[in-house]
Design an enzyme around this catalytic site. Structure first.
Site, PDB file in Angstrom:
ATOM      1  N   ASN A 153      33.268  17.520  49.595  1.00  0.00           N
ATOM      2  CA  ASN A 153      32.123  17.763  48.719  1.00  0.00           C
ATOM      3  C   ASN A 153      31.650  16.469  48.056  1.00  0.00           C
ATOM      4  O   ASN A 153      32.427  15.534  47.868  1.00  0.00           O
ATOM      5  CB  ASN A 153      32.494  18.792  47.652  1.00  0.00           C
ATOM      6  CG  ASN A 153      32.947  20.105  48.259  1.00  0.00           C
ATOM      7  OD1 ASN A 153      32.574  20.441  49.375  1.00  0.00           O
ATOM      8  ND2 ASN A 153      33.772  20.846  47.530  1.00  0.00           N
ATOM      9  N   HIS A 170      33.136  12.261  51.862  1.00  0.00           N
ATOM     10  CA  HIS A 170      31.715  12.076  52.173  1.00  0.00           C
ATOM     11  C   HIS A 170      30.948  11.421  51.028  1.00  0.00           C
ATOM     12  O   HIS A 170      29.718  11.472  51.004  1.00  0.00           O
ATOM     13  CB  HIS A 170      31.078  13.415  52.535  1.00  0.00           C
ATOM     14  CG  HIS A 170      31.666  14.043  53.761  1.00  0.00           C
ATOM     15  ND1 HIS A 170      31.793  15.409  53.931  1.00  0.00           N
ATOM     16  CD2 HIS A 170      32.183  13.472  54.888  1.00  0.00           C
ATOM     17  CE1 HIS A 170      32.353  15.656  55.108  1.00  0.00           C
ATOM     18  NE2 HIS A 170      32.600  14.502  55.705  1.00  0.00           N
ATOM     19  N   CYS A 232      17.246  -6.795  44.837  1.00  0.00           N
ATOM     20  CA  CYS A 232      16.684  -7.440  46.030  1.00  0.00           C
ATOM     21  C   CYS A 232      15.473  -6.740  46.611  1.00  0.00           C
ATOM     22  O   CYS A 232      14.886  -7.225  47.577  1.00  0.00           O
ATOM     23  CB  CYS A 232      17.763  -7.569  47.106  1.00  0.00           C
ATOM     24  SG  CYS A 232      18.166  -5.995  47.918  1.00  0.00           S
ATOM     25  N   SER A 270      36.822  25.710  53.209  1.00  0.00           N
ATOM     26  CA  SER A 270      36.142  24.970  54.277  1.00  0.00           C
ATOM     27  C   SER A 270      36.359  25.646  55.619  1.00  0.00           C
ATOM     28  O   SER A 270      37.479  26.048  55.947  1.00  0.00           O
ATOM     29  CB  SER A 270      36.638  23.526  54.344  1.00  0.00           C
ATOM     30  OG  SER A 270      36.030  22.835  55.426  1.00  0.00           O
ATOM     31  N   CYS A 313      38.717  31.068  46.537  1.00  0.00           N
ATOM     32  CA  CYS A 313      39.653  30.069  46.009  1.00  0.00           C
ATOM     33  C   CYS A 313      39.937  30.320  44.536  1.00  0.00           C
ATOM     34  O   CYS A 313      41.089  30.234  44.089  1.00  0.00           O
ATOM     35  CB  CYS A 313      39.075  28.662  46.192  1.00  0.00           C
ATOM     36  SG  CYS A 313      38.868  28.146  47.914  1.00  0.00           S
TER      37      CYS A 313
END
Length: 327
Positions: A153, A170, A232, A270, A313
């Site tokens: 997540n 991720h 930049c 998951s 969960c």
């Protein structure tokens, strides 16, 4: 273009190119335990079976160095939708698909669309709080039961809960970096830049999507101004792995090392459809580690897991007692 790899917060001092650590000074980690779960984006399922609870208890009790990998299903009870849940995930509710890495890199219009939606959705997304499942895993870490936690997540809820032995596989939407020079800023700082550049721009959102954005039409985003890097002038990108991109090898190797130190794996929330996370389940199987899955619906590793539980969960994990592994 430069690429910076955030491996984890716990070993940040040892690794080059690590992003700024996020602080959540105003968050009270005990508050989630007093909050009822938000089930709007949670698939329906039966209450935990006492026999299944006993099986998971036995699994956790026998684990001395537990490796845990979490997915979107652990955060849906905090009110964050996922992509794949039956009936309530983004794919089931809409024809929308997530941002692709190549599209973000090559298209200024795609970046404008992404950041406009993210700008509107950020106040709500950044305010989501961890639920009881996040707090249970934090407590297991404090007890020495949880050896390492890997989350797929990008919502920072494990960090908000207080987990430290953590790798955000991720990345995290709370960080932004420049693709050209690598300069890093917090997403909250970018929100202020958006507000300064777009003082009169307003848009009403049509629905909430995962990963912090909302549904907007092309007409709504056409006049939205996107800032460049202050250092930049380069392209700013959230510190997340978009679909079509890959997790940097240093992070993958680091997680494999933590898995090699572990004696069991728990997958929570998951389906493991994405290879970036699934590879660690394959590695655990090759090492003949016992694997338990807690997820509503089928997963990619059901056929080789030691234990599969179909439950929320936040409903099942608080029922598990995690004794001190050294006792």
């Amino acid at each position: 273009m430069g690429r910076i790899c955030k491996v984890n917060m716990f070993s940040a001092r040892k690794l080059p190119g690590v992003h700024r650590t996020i602080s959540f000074h105003n968050f009270r980690s005990h508050s989630a335990s007093r909050t009822s779960p938000n089930l709007a984006f949670v698939p329906t399922c039966l209450p935990p079976d006492p026999i299944e609870v006993e099986k998971l208890q036995h699994f956790v009790s026998n684990s001395k160095r537990l490796f845990v990998i979490t997915g979107a299903g652990i955060s849906t009870e905090s009110g964050i939708p996922d992509y794949r849940s039956e009936g309530v995930g983004l794919y089931a509710r809409t024809g929308r698909r997530p941002m692709q890495h190549a599209e973000f890199i090559r298209s200024a219009n795609a970046r404008q669309r992404y950041w406009a939606r993210n700008f509107v959705g950020w106040p709500q997304f950044s305010s989501f709080q961890p639920n009881i499942a996040h707090l249970v895993l934090r407590d297991w870490e404090k007890l020495g039961k949880l050896h390492w936690l890997v989350t797929q997540n990008v919502d920072a809820l494990h960090t908000k809960a207080g987990s430290q032995r953590l790798t955000e596989l991720h990345g995290c939407t709370h960080r932004v970096f420049c693709l050209a020079c690598g300069d890093q800023i917090l997403r909250s700082e970018l929100q202020e830049q958006f507000e300064a550049l777009n003082p009169t721009w307003k848009a009403e959102a049509f629905g909430v999507a995962p990963d912090g954005d909302v549904f907007l039409t092309d007409e709504q985003v056409c006049n939205f101004q996107v800032p460049a890097c202050c250092k930049c002038g380069g392209i700013l990108k959230p510190d997340v792995t978009f679909f079509g991109d890959t997790v940097c090898p240093e992070k993958v190797n680091f997680v494999h090392q933590r898995l090699a130190e572990s004696d069991s794996m728990l997958v929570a929330g998951s389906s493991m459809q994405v290879y970036s996370g699934y590879r660690f389940a394959l590695a655990a199987r090759d090492k003949q580690l016992p694997i338990a899955i807690l997820n509503i619906g089928p997963t990619r590793l059901d056929h080789f897991a030691s234990l599969k539980l179909n439950a929320r969960c936040g409903e099942l994990l608080p029922l598990i007692v995690a004794p001190d592994p050294t006792s």
